[in-house]
Motif scaffolding. Structure first.
Motif, mmCIF file in Angstrom:
data_model
loop_
_atom_site.group_PDB
_atom_site.id
_atom_site.type_symbol
_atom_site.label_atom_id
_atom_site.label_comp_id
_atom_site.label_asym_id
_atom_site.label_seq_id
_atom_site.Cartn_x
_atom_site.Cartn_y
_atom_site.Cartn_z
ATOM 1 N N GLY A 8 0.841 -63.258 -28.442
ATOM 2 C CA GLY A 8 0.555 -63.301 -27.171
ATOM 3 C C GLY A 8 1.744 -62.276 -26.300
ATOM 4 O O GLY A 8 1.314 -62.330 -24.840
ATOM 5 N N ALA A 9 2.490 -61.282 -27.570
ATOM 6 C CA ALA A 9 3.180 -60.397 -26.004
ATOM 7 C C ALA A 9 2.363 -59.384 -25.944
ATOM 8 O O ALA A 9 2.344 -59.037 -26.534
ATOM 9 C CB ALA A 9 4.437 -60.253 -27.159
ATOM 10 N N SER A 10 2.814 -58.831 -24.602
ATOM 11 C CA SER A 10 1.944 -57.393 -24.419
ATOM 12 C C SER A 10 2.765 -56.348 -25.032
ATOM 13 O O SER A 10 3.117 -56.112 -25.253
ATOM 14 C CB SER A 10 2.372 -57.716 -22.932
ATOM 15 O OG SER A 10 3.760 -56.818 -22.472
ATOM 16 N N LEU A 11 2.348 -55.603 -25.495
ATOM 17 C CA LEU A 11 2.800 -54.004 -25.995
ATOM 18 C C LEU A 11 2.634 -52.954 -24.904
ATOM 19 O O LEU A 11 1.899 -52.772 -23.749
ATOM 20 C CB LEU A 11 1.458 -53.440 -26.706
ATOM 21 C CG LEU A 11 1.398 -51.995 -27.419
ATOM 22 C CD1 LEU A 11 2.007 -52.361 -28.557
ATOM 23 C CD2 LEU A 11 -0.205 -51.838 -27.911
ATOM 24 N N LYS A 12 3.597 -52.497 -25.319
ATOM 25 C CA LYS A 12 4.294 -51.437 -24.135
ATOM 26 C C LYS A 12 3.962 -50.458 -25.348
ATOM 27 O O LYS A 12 5.066 -50.330 -26.094
ATOM 28 C CB LYS A 12 5.224 -51.880 -23.492
ATOM 29 C CG LYS A 12 5.846 -52.798 -22.526
ATOM 30 C CD LYS A 12 6.774 -53.004 -22.323
ATOM 31 C CE LYS A 12 6.705 -54.413 -21.319
ATOM 32 N NZ LYS A 12 7.912 -54.859 -20.764
ATOM 33 N N ALA A 13 3.461 -49.341 -24.722
ATOM 34 C CA ALA A 13 3.663 -47.802 -25.648
ATOM 35 C C ALA A 13 4.093 -47.060 -24.626
ATOM 36 O O ALA A 13 3.276 -46.725 -23.543
ATOM 37 C CB ALA A 13 1.998 -48.309 -26.034
ATOM 38 N N LEU A 14 4.198 -45.619 -24.972
ATOM 39 C CA LEU A 14 4.839 -44.641 -24.504
ATOM 40 C C LEU A 14 3.906 -43.451 -24.661
ATOM 41 O O LEU A 14 3.689 -43.083 -26.779
ATOM 42 C CB LEU A 14 6.278 -44.570 -24.990
ATOM 43 C CG LEU A 14 6.554 -42.144 -24.412
ATOM 44 C CD1 LEU A 14 6.607 -42.564 -22.943
ATOM 45 C CD2 LEU A 14 8.020 -43.273 -25.448
ATOM 46 N N VAL A 15 3.639 -43.338 -24.232
ATOM 47 C CA VAL A 15 2.382 -41.876 -24.428
ATOM 48 C C VAL A 15 2.498 -40.168 -24.021
ATOM 49 O O VAL A 15 2.688 -40.240 -22.892
ATOM 50 C CB VAL A 15 -0.056 -42.328 -23.982
ATOM 51 C CG1 VAL A 15 -0.115 -41.060 -24.451
ATOM 52 C CG2 VAL A 15 0.190 -43.648 -24.076
ATOM 53 N N ILE A 16 2.519 -39.448 -24.913
ATOM 54 C CA ILE A 16 3.155 -38.213 -24.681
ATOM 55 C C ILE A 16 1.734 -37.516 -25.392
ATOM 56 O O ILE A 16 1.103 -37.157 -26.839
ATOM 57 C CB ILE A 16 3.853 -37.836 -25.744
ATOM 58 C CG1 ILE A 16 5.007 -38.927 -25.521
ATOM 59 C CG2 ILE A 16 4.900 -36.754 -25.521
ATOM 60 C CD1 ILE A 16 6.109 -38.672 -26.960
ATOM 61 N N GLU A 17 1.395 -36.772 -23.722
ATOM 62 C CA GLU A 17 0.209 -35.757 -24.257
ATOM 63 C C GLU A 17 0.174 -33.817 -23.626
ATOM 64 O O GLU A 17 1.728 -34.138 -23.015
ATOM 65 C CB GLU A 17 -0.400 -36.196 -23.041
ATOM 66 C CG GLU A 17 -1.678 -37.411 -23.866
ATOM 67 C CD GLU A 17 -2.435 -37.723 -22.181
ATOM 68 O OE1 GLU A 17 -2.941 -36.896 -21.539
ATOM 69 O OE2 GLU A 17 -3.294 -38.975 -23.090
ATOM 70 N N ALA A 18 0.520 -32.892 -23.876
ATOM 71 C CA ALA A 18 0.812 -32.298 -24.172
ATOM 72 C C ALA A 18 -0.349 -30.883 -23.871
ATOM 73 O O ALA A 18 -1.287 -30.334 -24.405
ATOM 74 C CB ALA A 18 1.908 -31.565 -24.980
ATOM 75 N N ARG A 19 0.093 -29.602 -23.262
ATOM 76 C CA ARG A 19 -0.947 -28.759 -23.147
ATOM 77 C C ARG A 19 -1.015 -27.950 -24.435
ATOM 78 O O ARG A 19 -1.135 -26.918 -24.189
ATOM 79 C CB ARG A 19 -0.208 -28.083 -22.117
ATOM 80 C CG ARG A 19 -0.333 -28.879 -20.814
ATOM 81 C CD ARG A 19 -0.423 -28.041 -19.514
ATOM 82 N NE ARG A 19 -0.487 -28.996 -17.799
ATOM 83 C CZ ARG A 19 -1.906 -28.271 -17.437
ATOM 84 N NH1 ARG A 19 -2.280 -27.203 -17.668
ATOM 85 N NH2 ARG A 19 -1.921 -28.800 -16.179
ATOM 86 N N GLY A 20 -0.883 -28.288 -25.151
ATOM 87 C CA GLY A 20 -0.439 -27.256 -26.636
ATOM 88 C C GLY A 20 0.427 -28.727 -27.909
ATOM 89 O O GLY A 20 0.725 -30.090 -27.793
ATOM 90 N N HIS A 21 0.328 -27.667 -28.956
ATOM 91 C CA HIS A 21 1.292 -27.970 -30.197
ATOM 92 C C HIS A 21 2.195 -29.201 -29.957
ATOM 93 O O HIS A 21 2.499 -28.918 -29.583
ATOM 94 C CB HIS A 21 0.787 -28.091 -31.836
ATOM 95 C CG HIS A 21 -0.718 -27.238 -31.560
ATOM 96 N ND1 HIS A 21 -1.565 -27.989 -32.159
ATOM 97 C CD2 HIS A 21 -1.085 -25.923 -31.260
ATOM 98 C CE1 HIS A 21 -2.668 -27.192 -32.979
ATOM 99 N NE2 HIS A 21 -2.465 -25.890 -31.874
ATOM 100 N N ILE A 22 1.950 -30.473 -30.824
ATOM 101 C CA ILE A 22 3.446 -31.234 -31.317
ATOM 102 C C ILE A 22 3.639 -31.591 -32.260
ATOM 103 O O ILE A 22 2.866 -31.726 -32.738
ATOM 104 C CB ILE A 22 3.251 -32.571 -30.217
ATOM 105 C CG1 ILE A 22 3.391 -32.823 -28.411
ATOM 106 C CG2 ILE A 22 4.801 -33.595 -30.844
ATOM 107 C CD1 ILE A 22 2.734 -33.656 -28.019
ATOM 108 N N ARG A 23 5.041 -30.396 -33.014
ATOM 109 C CA ARG A 23 4.894 -30.465 -34.059
ATOM 110 C C ARG A 23 6.738 -30.909 -34.420
ATOM 111 O O ARG A 23 7.202 -30.646 -33.985
ATOM 112 C CB ARG A 23 4.339 -29.352 -34.550
ATOM 113 C CG ARG A 23 4.875 -27.982 -33.975
ATOM 114 C CD ARG A 23 4.499 -26.615 -34.416
ATOM 115 N NE ARG A 23 3.839 -25.511 -33.204
ATOM 116 C CZ ARG A 23 2.557 -25.120 -33.813
ATOM 117 N NH1 ARG A 23 1.666 -25.149 -35.049
ATOM 118 N NH2 ARG A 23 2.421 -24.262 -32.969
#
Ligand SMILES: [Fe+2]
Length: 245
Positions: A8-23
């Motif tokens: 029942g623990a809440s999920l905390k997620a860090l979402v990273i979006e970019a205007r190009g490739h993450i590599r």
């Protein structure tokens, strides 16, 4: 599909979006694109889909991020309804538990923790590791400020002792803008030196850091949950705040 978490623990997620490739950073790769041996992870740590992901159903709406925002496309079938993956562009997972941290005799600045790079930013993983091992080492970061970047930190797990007293706990996000001097909380240096004398030789901290080379701007959600006292926590000589991990 969203990750699930039991109990029942809440999920905390860090979402990273970019205007190009993450590599992976270029310095980890050979001229042929293979990971070099000094890199903290390698091809064997990247996991692609293990089997075809077959999806039932008809039309599927898909949001595509482009340079001007988002486009909504409607496909006749779900784009994951495939029998295999080919080519260079495919989803993969990297678990930072597979990141091999670099440890030095004295404090190693964050570039050794770099995991990915994107257009205008880097992503670093702070993972459990042995402490700096020189007899005179103070095994926590020194006070510093970044000339070229804003610094955002997401605290994932473990004991982040350098920030004890700041109000930071698991799931917190801190933002230290370019030029803002920051470092361990008052008393943290003395505490860790004493702990080392008692045999403390590892850190359990796990955190993800994003350094951006242009200023970050706060959205309304960030402003709503901002701890306005945080910037002043270094001014306190003692005392702990709620949420300390
Ligand atoms: Fe910093």
């Amino acid at each position: 599909m969203l990750p699930e978490r039991g109990g029942g623990a809440s999920l905390k997620a860090l979402v990273i979006e970019a205007r190009g490739h993450i590599r992976p950073p270029k310095r980890y790769l050979s001229q042929y694109g293979q990971f070099l041996e000094h890199a903290p992870y390698s091809e064997r740590d990247l996991r692609g889909p293990s089997e075809p992901l077959l999806v039932d159903g008809g039309e599927a709406p898909v949001l595509v991020r482009n340079r001007n925002g988002l486009s909504r496309l409607t496909y006749l079938r779900h784009p994951f309804d495939v029998v295999g993956w080919d080519g260079y562009l495919y989803p993969y997972v990297f678990n930072i538990n597979d990141f091999e941290p670099v440890v030095k005799r004295t404090h190693a600045p964050p570039p050794v923790h770099q995991t990915f790079e994107g257009p205008g930013f880097v992503i670093c993983s702070f993972c459990p590791r042995p402490l700096d091992f020189d007899d005179q080492a103070v095994p926590i970061p020194y006070n510093h400020h970044n000339v070229d970047s804003d610094e955002m930190m997401f605290y994932v797990a473990g004991d982040y002792s350098a920030r004890k007293g700041s109000g930071i706990g698991i799931g917190s996000i801190s933002l230290h803008p370019s030029g803002f001097t920051h470092g361990p909380q008052p008393g943290a240096v003395e505490a860790v030196v004493e702990a080392v004398k008692q045999g403390h030789d590892r850190t359990t901290e796990m955190a993800v850091m994003i350094d951006t080379f242009r200023p970050l701007r706060l959205g309304t959600a960030a402003r709503r949950c901002e701890d306005t006292e945080y910037a002043w926590t270094w001014a306190r000589a003692s005392g702990q705040r709620e949420g300390d991990g």
